[in-house]
Design an enzyme around this catalytic site. Structure first.
Site, mmCIF file in Angstrom:
data_model
loop_
_atom_site.group_PDB
_atom_site.id
_atom_site.type_symbol
_atom_site.label_atom_id
_atom_site.label_comp_id
_atom_site.label_asym_id
_atom_site.label_seq_id
_atom_site.Cartn_x
_atom_site.Cartn_y
_atom_site.Cartn_z
ATOM 1 C CE LYS A 44 -3.400 2.918 0.599
ATOM 2 N NZ LYS A 44 -4.335 3.227 -0.522
ATOM 3 C CB CYS A 127 -2.856 9.271 -4.570
ATOM 4 S SG CYS A 127 -4.291 9.193 -3.467
#
Ligand code: DHB
Length: 308
Positions: A44, A127
């Protein structure tokens, strides 16, 4: 034979988890590490400190995909660095990082450079879900400047995670920049940023954060993902490998990514929806297609997409 490589790193098969899926907690990482059918493990995206992420609900399944606004929930950089350097490593790892600013990204990369970690690193420049943090890879000049500063000191294998591009001129621009640097790979695509879904009955957004805007993934992202893999493979130096991410739910989808030029293929939404069993199923489906076509290795058809 589904083996593949990124730079000098050899993977037993080409399938990876998409970052964010089944790779945040220690338990998830262990399960992924022990899964026989994923070729490697991606962590992650880490920020310097741990984060809870955005308020819930922040993930919603769609008829043919997903929308999310997770907001970078993660255990903090040190946790993931420890995991990839100290754990019982049974497959190659990709350490994903996403600082909140250029300064944070550079700081994390310095820490990786100074650590004993020898695996691949991936800088997430895309992101879409943190308020006030733009998707850096849509700013070509800033991306170029950042890569320049990074490669002045960073000597380990480094790739970047890109957002989808939608204009052929943008492919030309980003490829021209990326080709100036010794990148191990690009990972394309991140989710399609800032989509919207509407619940008809309640007449409401389905996600809480950001007024309902969120990154779109899964089957509905496949055409955009294939286009990005294809367009970048046509433009990037052959030394830069490509991880194809986006919309893979079957072996056929993986086959299409490879025809477009993907060296590795990662699975996000489908892995979340189906669980780790998706790896075995998609492996088997790809092998069946290759058998039927008489292909023995990925090199037999990688990048060999025909045009009409
Ligand atoms: C998140 C989503 C992304 O698409 C990404 O690249 C990084 C983080 C998130 O919301 O956590």
């Amino acid at each position: 034979d589904l083996s593949s490589k990124i730079q000098n790193t050899q993977f037993k098969n080409l399938f990876l988890n998409a970052s964010g899926i089944h790779c945040q907690s220690k338990k998830e990482l262990e399960e992924l590490m022990n899964d026989h059918y994923s070729g490697g493990l991606v962590t992650k995206s880490a920020t310097p400190n741990s984060r809870f992420g955005n308020p819930l609900p922040r993930y919603h399944s769609l008829p043919a995909g997903s929308i999310n606004s997770m907001g970078l929930p993660n255990e903090g950089f040190q946790f993931y660095l420890d995991y990839v350097t100290h754990s019982n490593i049974q497959k190659p790892t990709i350490l994903s990082i996403a600082g909140m600013s250029k300064e944070e990204d550079l700081e994390l990369l310095h820490q990786i450079q100074d650590s004993k970690y020898q695996g691949l690193t991936e800088l997430n420049l895309s992101c879409p879900n943190v308020i006030g943090k733009p998707q850096m890879a849509y700013d070509f000049a800033s991306s170029n400047q950042m890569l320049k500063e990074i490669f002045a000191f960073f000597k380990k294998p480094l790739g970047i995670k890109l957002p989808p591009y939608f204009d052929l001129v943008h492919f030309d621009k980003i490829a021209k920049i990326l080709n100036q640097y010794p990148l191990s790979h690009v990972n394309t695509i991140n989710s399609i940023g800032n989509g919207m879904w509407v619940d008809i009955e309640s007449e409401s957004t389905v996600l809480k954060p950001k007024g309902g805007f969120g990154g779109v993934g899964g089957a509905i992202a496949l055409p955009t993902a294939l286009a990005n893999v294809r367009a970048l493979r046509q433009r990037l130096n052959s030394s830069i490998n490509i991880i194809g991410t986006g919309g893979v739910t079957t072996g056929q989808d993986a086959f299409a990514h490879i025809l477009c030029g993907a060296d590795m293929v990662s699975i996000g939404t489908q892995l979340y929806e189906e669980g780790l069993g998706a790896f075995q199923r998609i492996n088997n489906e790809l092998i069946e297609i290759m058998k039927a076509k008489g292909y023995h290795s990925l090199d037999d058809f990688r990048g060999k997409l025909k045009e009409q």
